[in-house]
Design an enzyme around this catalytic site. Structure first.
Site, PDB file in Angstrom:
ATOM      1  N   ALA A  57       0.909  -1.128  -0.068  1.00 31.22           N
ATOM      2  CA  ALA A  57       0.033   0.218  -0.062  1.00 31.22           C
ATOM      3  C   ALA A  57       0.899   1.369  -0.003  1.00 31.22           C
ATOM      4  O   ALA A  57       0.257   2.407  -0.509  1.00 31.22           O
ATOM      5  CB  ALA A  57      -0.983  -0.073   1.113  1.00 31.22           C
ATOM      6  N   GLU A  58       2.095   1.261   0.468  1.00 31.42           N
ATOM      7  CA  GLU A  58       3.025   2.266   0.486  1.00 31.42           C
ATOM      8  C   GLU A  58       3.606   2.646  -1.097  1.00 31.42           C
ATOM      9  O   GLU A  58       4.096   4.046  -1.210  1.00 31.42           O
ATOM     10  CB  GLU A  58       4.100   2.254   1.413  1.00 31.42           C
ATOM     11  CG  GLU A  58       3.796   2.653   2.868  1.00 31.42           C
ATOM     12  CD  GLU A  58       2.900   1.414   3.402  1.00 31.42           C
ATOM     13  OE1 GLU A  58       1.953   1.861   4.292  1.00 31.42           O
ATOM     14  OE2 GLU A  58       3.055   0.294   3.452  1.00 31.42           O
ATOM     15  N   ASP A  92      -1.661   5.731   8.271  1.00 30.95           N
ATOM     16  CA  ASP A  92      -1.165   4.511   7.821  1.00 30.95           C
ATOM     17  C   ASP A  92      -1.866   3.409   9.058  1.00 30.95           C
ATOM     18  O   ASP A  92      -0.980   2.604   9.779  1.00 30.95           O
ATOM     19  CB  ASP A  92       0.631   4.579   8.077  1.00 30.95           C
ATOM     20  CG  ASP A  92       1.328   3.141   7.701  1.00 30.95           C
ATOM     21  OD1 ASP A  92       0.414   2.373   7.197  1.00 30.95           O
ATOM     22  OD2 ASP A  92       2.355   2.863   8.144  1.00 30.95           O
TER      23      ASP A  92
END
Length: 728
Positions: A187-188, A311
């Site tokens: 996802a980063e 996050d």
């Protein structure tokens, strides 16, 4: 970079609630059939030969060298006297569980270019064993089914939909009937999350569930669930980057309901102001989604962090059990994600029954259980409007480290981190997508380092940060890291014990005999009284431990096993109190039994030597070239290379002449890909590589100068002193 990890990334009490009775998943017995022990992932054992009265005699039985030196996060599986476990990047080992004798091993043929997108080490969290197969996900996105007797590949499936993007696999597959389900990490980077179900018999895909919508301009969504989710996103969202929402862990199957529960990851980019400029909940980010096993269709969802910008993944391990709430026995999920709250969620409806804060939370002040929504505090967390100190930080109050559930005592045992981070955007406007690279759009400084880092910030930023009310929290208690025993319905702590540092938090095992086991980075395996937390036994292994211990029985003998090796998020930043700092990071599987002996420890590492002198800078190297190299280093290299002398990745300020001479071959041609260093010629030009090289030479000169001064002064060349150089 300082001693902490600085990376460019980024239950309300219920009156009248009774204690628990019998669990739907009552714990493991002789076998430990899943990485979580049982179907409910309780990390609880019914075995009782090892007790508080005799655990003092627990000692070494056998060890197995995993042959690697990175993070170990998997909990082994034991079935019929055979242990199956995974290691770095998806390696698999089959061992005789009584002796440690190797039966077979498997190493995937890894595509290092795909594996390069691993944000948090080359870790793997376990295997699934079913129908004569051992199933594992490799870091580069391939799912393998291996013959359980021989280790030969029965089938393999490519789980990645788009190999131009930064997808990987780090989680354990989940068996659900005749299917096996796996998600991806990334996802980063530049990914759009999903989970896929494959037929165990032949590896053919059965269905796929995407966790975030795609750009509506590209046509219809894949499911009605995504049509509904699309309404919670800005039509002008950063669809090009993908949205995030990867399901990198936390997949659990409820056979009675024939339902899969999947924890969904964070948004990408982090800031909702960049990701979805007009806001919205951004479903199904940071949610638990309940899926029909046969079809993959959505049954319900519960979003723990609407509009995630911090996050706050919901991918932390779930425990499936039963609790009595308001006089009614209910099937529930116990879940503690990153966002600082501990939830009890009704498995039938997806409604939260309890949501209690475990740590300081600045992004929300609590939850309204009627609506299921948090009470947001945007003034304290909207960092896109100015730098903010947000609690909890990106590492999360909880993370991948499994907790354990003791149904008889009604206690949830887990590591908990109370820490924040300063967070601020790294760019203004809408930067283009960086393929297979970090696209977080935010930078973090963790609160243990914040006071010391303040002078390095630009004066206007420093003044703004010092004026934040959360600075009081930072100065009073930058962090606490603990093992806790918690009542999940009230959130109240029965007992708590501190661990060694903010990175020191691992998985937990609980037993019916009243023991709680956990490892520590300093190398100790600790056994505690489940009722009081009192340490009953501590065994020094000489190896850092993060993974959750497990226990099993073969021919009447109960064993306790744990994998050792430091790594995971922030993996190159080896704390100086850790066994990995003192003895190195050779990965081992260590097994214990009553009446065992002392654990053989690795030889201590030799004292640090002064960094060698680098070759002179190339002709034409200017301060601008070095500055460009520094920028490229922190964009692309710093997530693995911390530039600390005891790092688990090479300290690039200590290179010898031979490595300097082949620098371009390593960086641009992949000369060391077999050692885990991929090629970067798709991202860096020859001039870029030269700039990075120039920056590293500059750092090596400064490192050497400082170390010579420390040596003359008779001071140790420790990581604390040297890490400061990374900010030069």
């Amino acid at each position: 970079m300082r001693r902490g990890w600085i990376a460019a990334l980024a239950l309300i009490g219920l009156a009248g609630c009774a204690r628990t009775g019998t669990d739907t998943a009552a714990g493991a017995g002789d076998d430990w059939s899943t990485p979580g022990g049982d179907a409910g992932k309780t990390h609880f054992s019914r075995l009782g030969e090892i007790t508080p009265a005799n655990v003092g005699t627990l000692g070494f039985a056998w060890a197995y060298d995993l042959g690697t030196g990175r993070g170990q996060e998997a909990t082994p599986v034991v079935i019929d006297g055979v242990m199956y476990t995974s290691g770095q990047a998806g390696r698999v080992y089959a061992l005789d569980a009584a002796s440690g004798r190797e039966l077979w091993s498997f190493t995937p043929d890894l595509d290092m270019q795909a594996a390069r997108a691993a944000c948090c080490d080359m870790v793997n969290r376990g295997v699934a064993v079913t129908a004569g197969k051992v199933i594992v996900g490799a870091l580069d996105g391939w799912l393998y089914a291996l013959d359980a007797k021989t280790g030969k590949v029965a089938w393999k499936a490519d789980t990645i939909t788009d190999r131009t993007r930064g997808y990987t696999i780090t989680g354990a597959p989940e068996v659900a009937g005749d299917l096996v389900v796996i998600g991806n990490a990334g996802a980063e980077y530049d990914t759009r999350g999903y989970v896929t179900a494959y037929r165990i018999a032949d590896g053919k895909a059965a269905w796929r569930f995407f966790t975030v919508p795609h750009d509506p301009k590209q046509g219809p969504q894949e499911s009605p669930a995504l049509d509904a989710a699309l309404k919670t996103w800005d039509p002008a969202s950063r669809w090009d980057i993908g949205g995030g929402g990867t399901a990198w862990d936390a997949i659990a199957y409820d056979a009675a309901a024939d339902t899969l529960y999947v924890g969904v990851g964070n948004g990408g980019p982090y800031s909702i102001a960049e990701r979805s400029p007009k806001g919205g909940d951004n479903l199904y980010l940071s949610s638990i989604v309940a899926l029909d096993r046969k079809s993959g269709r959505l049954k319900w969802h519960y979003q723990e962090t609407p509009g995630d910008s911090w996050d706050y993944t919901a991918t932390q391990p779930m425990i499936l059990t039963e609790l009595t709430v308001d006089g009614r026995r209910r099937p529930v999920i116990i879940h503690a994600p990153k966002n600082g709250f501990l939830y009890v969620i009704d498995r039938e409806t997806g409604k939260p029954l309890a949501a209690n804060a475990l740590v300081r939370t600045s992004w929300a002040s609590g939850y309204d259980l009627k609506t299921g929504r948090p009470r947001l505090t945007p003034a304290g967390s909207a960092y896109w409007q100015g730098p903010k100190i947000v609690f909890p930080g990106s590492p999360g109050a909880r993370n991948w480290m499994p907790g354990a559930w003791d149904p008889a005592r009604g206690l949830y045992f887990a590591s908990v981190l109370d820490m924040g981070n300063l967070i601020f955007p790294t760019v203004s406007g809408a930067p283009p997508r960086r393929a297979k690279a970090l696209n977080t759009g935010a930078a973090l400084i963790f609160t243990p380092d914040l006071v010391e880092a303040l002078p390095t910030l630009p004066p206007p930023v420093r003044a703004a940060v010092e004026a934040l009310p959360e600075m009081k929290w930072v100065r009073e208690k930058p962090y606490s890291a603990e093992i806790r025993a918690i009542d999940p319905l009230t959130g109240k702590t029965r007992w708590t014990v501190p661990t060694g540092g903010w990175q020191d938090r691992g998985g937990v095992l609980a037993t019916a005999s009243g023991l709680v086991f956990h490892g520590m980075l300093d190398g100790r395996l600790v056994a505690r009284d489940a009722g009081t937390g009192r340490a009953l036994k501590a065994i020094d292994t000489g190896s850092s431990i993060m993974a959750a211990p497990m226990t099993y029985r073969v021919k009447g003998v109960q064993y306790v096993a744990v994998a050792t090796g430091f790594g995971g998020g922030g993996w190159p930043y080896v704390p100086d109190y850790s066994a990995a700092y003192r003895y190195g990071n050779a990965n081992r599987l260590i097994v214990f039994k009553l009446g065992g002996g002392a654990v053989p420890k690795p030889a201590p590492l030799p004292p640090l030597e002064v960094a060698p002198a680098p070759p002179p800078q190339a002709a034409g190297t200017t301060p601008a070239v070095i500055a460009h190299g520094q920028q490229l280093f922190f964009q692309n290299c710093a997530i693995c290379h911390s530039n600390q002398p005891r790092s688990t990745a090479p300290d690039l300020r200590r290179l010898d002449g031979a490595v300097h001479a082949m620098f371009d071959r390593i960086v641009l041609e992949g000369a060391l890909k077999d050692a885990g260093m991929p090629r970067w010629d798709d991202v860096l030009t020859k001039a870029d590589a030269a700039a990075v090289h120039a920056y590293l030479k500059e750092m090596q000169v400064k490192t050497r100068t400082r170390e010579l001064a420390l040596k003359r002064a008779g001071k140790p060349l420790d990581s604390r002193s040297l890490a400061i150089l990374s900010n030069y």
